[in-house]
Design a protein around this motif. Structure first.
Motif, PDB file in Angstrom:
ATOM      1  N   PHE A  13      -9.477  -1.621   4.689  1.00  0.00           N
ATOM      2  CA  PHE A  13      -8.360  -2.561   4.652  1.00  0.00           C
ATOM      3  C   PHE A  13      -7.144  -1.931   3.969  1.00  0.00           C
ATOM      4  CE2 PHE A  13     -11.081  -5.924   6.160  1.00  0.00           C
ATOM      5  CZ  PHE A  13     -10.195  -6.796   6.779  1.00  0.00           C
ATOM      6  N   ALA A  14      -7.403  -1.104   2.951  1.00  0.00           N
ATOM      7  CA  ALA A  14      -6.298  -0.398   2.293  1.00  0.00           C
ATOM      8  C   ALA A  14      -5.582   0.492   3.308  1.00  0.00           C
ATOM      9  CB  ALA A  14      -6.821   0.431   1.128  1.00  0.00           C
ATOM     10  N   PHE A  15      -6.353   1.210   4.120  1.00  0.00           N
ATOM     11  CA  PHE A  15      -5.781   2.077   5.150  1.00  0.00           C
ATOM     12  C   PHE A  15      -4.978   1.254   6.169  1.00  0.00           C
ATOM     13  CE2 PHE A  15      -6.698   3.920   9.462  1.00  0.00           C
ATOM     14  CZ  PHE A  15      -5.806   4.980   9.388  1.00  0.00           C
ATOM     15  N   ILE A  16      -5.549   0.117   6.574  1.00  0.00           N
ATOM     16  CA  ILE A  16      -4.875  -0.707   7.582  1.00  0.00           C
ATOM     17  C   ILE A  16      -3.577  -1.301   7.040  1.00  0.00           C
ATOM     18  CG2 ILE A  16      -5.089  -2.887   8.872  1.00  0.00           C
ATOM     19  CD1 ILE A  16      -8.009  -2.144   9.403  1.00  0.00           C
ATOM     20  N   PHE A  17      -3.590  -1.677   5.748  1.00  0.00           N
ATOM     21  CA  PHE A  17      -2.411  -2.352   5.202  1.00  0.00           C
ATOM     22  C   PHE A  17      -1.361  -1.423   4.607  1.00  0.00           C
ATOM     23  CE2 PHE A  17      -5.033  -6.139   5.486  1.00  0.00           C
ATOM     24  CZ  PHE A  17      -4.099  -7.020   5.984  1.00  0.00           C
ATOM     25  N   LEU A  18      -1.774  -0.170   4.316  1.00  0.00           N
ATOM     26  CA  LEU A  18      -0.858   0.753   3.650  1.00  0.00           C
ATOM     27  C   LEU A  18       0.542   0.818   4.280  1.00  0.00           C
ATOM     28  CD1 LEU A  18      -0.457   2.835   1.415  1.00  0.00           C
ATOM     29  CD2 LEU A  18      -1.465   4.561   2.897  1.00  0.00           C
ATOM     30  N   PRO A  19       0.656   1.088   5.600  1.00  0.00           N
ATOM     31  CA  PRO A  19       2.017   1.210   6.138  1.00  0.00           C
ATOM     32  C   PRO A  19       2.799  -0.104   6.092  1.00  0.00           C
ATOM     33  CG  PRO A  19       0.381   1.325   7.890  1.00  0.00           C
ATOM     34  CD  PRO A  19      -0.381   1.364   6.613  1.00  0.00           C
ATOM     35  N   VAL A  20       2.095  -1.230   6.242  1.00  0.00           N
ATOM     36  CA  VAL A  20       2.790  -2.517   6.217  1.00  0.00           C
ATOM     37  C   VAL A  20       3.347  -2.784   4.821  1.00  0.00           C
ATOM     38  CG1 VAL A  20       2.562  -4.983   6.593  1.00  0.00           C
ATOM     39  CG2 VAL A  20       1.313  -3.398   8.037  1.00  0.00           C
ATOM     40  N   ILE A  21       2.520  -2.497   3.803  1.00  0.00           N
ATOM     41  CA  ILE A  21       2.968  -2.719   2.412  1.00  0.00           C
ATOM     42  C   ILE A  21       4.183  -1.838   2.104  1.00  0.00           C
ATOM     43  CG2 ILE A  21       2.317  -2.405  -0.007  1.00  0.00           C
ATOM     44  CD1 ILE A  21      -0.582  -3.164   0.915  1.00  0.00           C
ATOM     45  N   VAL A  22       4.081  -0.555   2.503  1.00  0.00           N
ATOM     46  CA  VAL A  22       5.201   0.367   2.257  1.00  0.00           C
ATOM     47  C   VAL A  22       6.451  -0.107   2.996  1.00  0.00           C
ATOM     48  CG1 VAL A  22       6.027   2.711   2.668  1.00  0.00           C
ATOM     49  CG2 VAL A  22       3.732   2.337   1.762  1.00  0.00           C
ATOM     50  N   LEU A  23       6.256  -0.563   4.230  1.00  0.00           N
ATOM     51  CA  LEU A  23       7.394  -1.042   5.027  1.00  0.00           C
ATOM     52  C   LEU A  23       8.104  -2.194   4.325  1.00  0.00           C
ATOM     53  CD1 LEU A  23       8.797  -0.991   7.933  1.00  0.00           C
ATOM     54  CD2 LEU A  23       7.356  -2.969   8.395  1.00  0.00           C
ATOM     55  N   VAL A  24       7.323  -3.201   3.934  1.00  0.00           N
ATOM     56  CA  VAL A  24       7.919  -4.400   3.354  1.00  0.00           C
ATOM     57  C   VAL A  24       8.481  -4.107   1.957  1.00  0.00           C
ATOM     58  CG1 VAL A  24       7.502  -6.774   2.618  1.00  0.00           C
ATOM     59  CG2 VAL A  24       6.453  -5.913   4.719  1.00  0.00           C
ATOM     60  N   LEU A  25       7.706  -3.397   1.128  1.00  0.00           N
ATOM     61  CA  LEU A  25       8.150  -3.111  -0.230  1.00  0.00           C
ATOM     62  C   LEU A  25       9.512  -2.408  -0.236  1.00  0.00           C
ATOM     63  CD1 LEU A  25       7.504  -3.042  -3.301  1.00  0.00           C
ATOM     64  CD2 LEU A  25       6.516  -0.774  -2.925  1.00  0.00           C
ATOM     65  N   PHE A  26       9.638  -1.339   0.545  1.00  0.00           N
ATOM     66  CA  PHE A  26      10.873  -0.561   0.479  1.00  0.00           C
ATOM     67  C   PHE A  26      12.028  -1.172   1.283  1.00  0.00           C
ATOM     68  CE2 PHE A  26       7.810   2.491  -1.106  1.00  0.00           C
ATOM     69  CZ  PHE A  26       8.480   2.919  -2.241  1.00  0.00           C
ATOM     70  N   SER A  27      11.758  -2.331   1.914  1.00  0.00           N
ATOM     71  CA  SER A  27      12.891  -3.052   2.507  1.00  0.00           C
ATOM     72  C   SER A  27      13.700  -3.701   1.387  1.00  0.00           C
ATOM     73  CB  SER A  27      12.392  -4.111   3.493  1.00  0.00           C
ATOM     74  OG  SER A  27      11.746  -5.161   2.807  1.00  0.00           O
ATOM     75  N   PHE A  28      13.078  -3.839   0.197  1.00  0.00           N
ATOM     76  CA  PHE A  28      13.783  -4.411  -0.957  1.00  0.00           C
ATOM     77  C   PHE A  28      14.348  -3.332  -1.867  1.00  0.00           C
ATOM     78  CE2 PHE A  28      10.560  -7.666   0.173  1.00  0.00           C
ATOM     79  CZ  PHE A  28      11.435  -8.687   0.510  1.00  0.00           C
TER      80      PHE A  28
END
Lengths: 256, 285
Positions: A13-28
């Motif tokens: 799940f960490a692997f699956i969510f990693l790019p999404v978390i990075v995407l959303v986090l760095f949009s801020f």
């Protein structure tokens, strides 16, 4: 064994969510580059993309192409499924195969084929050309979903309606469509999702008016930017909201 | 045949006709046009029809084009195998270890990134894998690395991006297969003295072959035809077939060669279909 299972679950799940978390986090991100360290939160990139004319224009184009092409695909797919489910036609296996065939062909090849045809006929690339391509990829999907959903139960109800004097149009509008509502909605929203997210057909078949994925693609050319994160996160948010609404309304009802 | 039957058939055919015409006009005819075009040549800026196999001969003799076929096949095979190996345990854990009422939620979470845009997802991996990206900073932070290593613009980056997408897809097809299996299979195996591991390997695994093969075939088709992931993550050091096709179209304007490459791509997909056809149950997914 169970503990090992949960460790695996967490890791993947960490692997699956990693790019999404990075995407959303760095949009801020407040700075100019979407890489660590995180120096936000800031909403300035959201303000920037929402004020970007080209991006909003592309978003409208995407919505337009998705709605029109999905409606056509749904209608054609529904009629075809209705025809093929009703009586055994000679050559129905061949017809079914032909209708499903585009599903197994790469989008790139479908796009290239249409490009050769349109070039030959002298059609200019446009949103309409893209829409035609999107019907080609979504028609098999709509047909397959609706064909699978049609059963004897529904055939009998239609026959009863016809025996009681309903016209063909009344049968479809008042009996078939309501009975197939969950499948119709599922096919329609899946088509919208695929059209909305489709890149290569839109890339090859549009020129000046482009769709959102094509516009995002050209944003990537100018390098990494939190603006790309912001528009990506917005699209993700909209999809999730639609998904939750569908889950809570259509699919919950159809299960009970 | 009675006249009622005949009119029923006529109505049914009228229902099917629009979809058939659409598929004919915008799928079969364009495909035919593309095959014809693949037999032509680019001379200067003009496309000249020659009805010969020159482009195909060139694909199999020009090292830079032939290499594309191998690059694409190697990437696609690697991605398919890794994705199956990662997805099967995930699907199995969700189907058997997670309590029934949380399974739907677990599956929805497992495919959540599906709902980001495809282009954006590849871009997000570029952020993760870049020289200054999250992964490198973290690995250096915990002391595993002294300096960033190059992953972006290599085949590894392409494979990671692809595996991420196809693990989600395969988890769906394998999970759908697993929950249809009756628990009696496992019970019968246990009654006959099989250990847990033997049951898994000799009973459950073979029964999930349709799910594995359906997912693997979809993976193959989507992976080998994809331009975005290798272009964003893999860069231009080695070109896959879709990248070569786009290169012919874009910089060189060689439409006939792009068409010939597409026909070869299509042939590879057909071969993959033939190889997996007996396990495929497309209608179940």
């Amino acid at each position: 064994m169970r503990a090992l299972g949960y460790i695996y679950l967490v890791a993947i799940f960490a692997f699956i969510f990693l790019p999404v978390i990075v995407l959303v986090l760095f949009s801020f991100q407040a700075g100019r580059l979407p890489v660590p360290p995180f120096d936000g939160p800031s909403l300035k990139w959201y303000a920037e993309v929402l004020n970007d004319r080209g991006l909003m224009e592309a978003l409208r184009n995407s919505l337009f192409v998705a709605l029109v092409s999905s409606s056509i695909a749904l209608m054609l797919g529904f009629l075809a499924a209705q025809g093929l489910a009703r009586v055994r036609l000679p050559g129905s296996v061949v017809m079914r195969g032909l209708l499903i065939a585009p599903m197994t062909v790469s989008y790139l090849i479908i796009a290239l084929g249409l490009l050769s045809l349109f070039n030959g006929l002298g059609f200019r690339p446009s949103l309409w050309a893209t829409g035609i391509g999107h019907v080609v990829i979504n028609l098999p999907l709509c047909f397959a979903i609706l064909f699978a959903a049609m059963g004897d139960h529904q055939k009998n109800a239609e026959r009863a309606a016809r025996d009681l004097g309903a016209s063909e149009l009344q049968v479809v509008a008042l009996v078939t469509a309501p009975m197939l509502k969950p499948a119709l909605l599922a096919a329609f929203f899946l088509s919208i999702t695929f059209s909305w997210d489709e890149f290569i057909i839109a890339f090859l078949l549009t020129r000046f008016d482009v769709t959102l994925p094509v516009e995002i693609w050209s944003m990537l050319r100018s390098g990494l930017s939190p603006a790309t994160n912001a528009i990506g996160s917005l699209v993700f948010l909209v999809s999730i909201v639609i998904l939750i609404i569908l889950e809570l309304t259509v699919f919950r009802k159809s299960k009970s | 045949m009675s006249s009622i039957e005949r009119s029923e058939r006529r109505t049914a055919f009228a229902f099917v006709a629009p979809a058939l015409l659409w598929t004919l006009a915008f799928f079969l005819v364009p495909f035919g046009a593309m095959v014809l075009l693949s037999l032509a040549h680019l001379e200067g800026r003009e496309i000249v029809q020659a009805y010969d196999l020159g482009n195909y001969i060139k694909i199999f003799t020009d090292p830079s084009l032939l290499k594309g076929i191998f690059v694409s096949l190697e990437i696609t095979m690697t991605v398919t195998v890794i994705s199956v190996l990662l997805a099967w345990p995930l699907a199995w854990i969700i189907a058997t270890q997670v309590p029934a009422r949380y399974q739907r939620l677990a599956i929805m979470l497992a495919v959540l990134p599906f709902w980001t845009s495809y282009v954006v997802r590849s871009y997000a991996w570029a952020l993760v894998l870049g020289q200054n990206g999250v992964l490198m900073q973290w690995l250096i932070g915990i002391g595993l690395l002294d300096a960033p290593i190059q992953i972006m613009a290599t085949r590894a980056a392409t494979i990671i991006g692809f595996v991420h997408f196809f693990v989600m897809l395969l988890t769906l097809t394998i999970y759908a297969n697993l929950i249809q299996l009756s628990p009696n299979y496992a019970r019968a195996a246990a009654d006959l003295g099989a250990s847990g591991w033997q049951t898994l390997r000799l009973v459950i695994l073979p029964l999930t072959l349709p799910g594995i093969m359906t997912g693997a075939f979809l993976t193959f088709v989507l992976c080998i035809g994809d331009y975005i992931t290798p272009q964003i993550l893999g860069g231009n050091n080695e070109l896959s077939m879709p990248q070569l096709i786009m290169l012919q179209l874009g910089r060189r304007g060689d439409f006939p060669m792009a068409s010939a490459l597409s026909v070869v791509l299509m042939a590879l997909v057909t071969l993959a279909y033939a190889a997996t056809a007996r396990w495929l149950k497309m209608d179940r997914v």
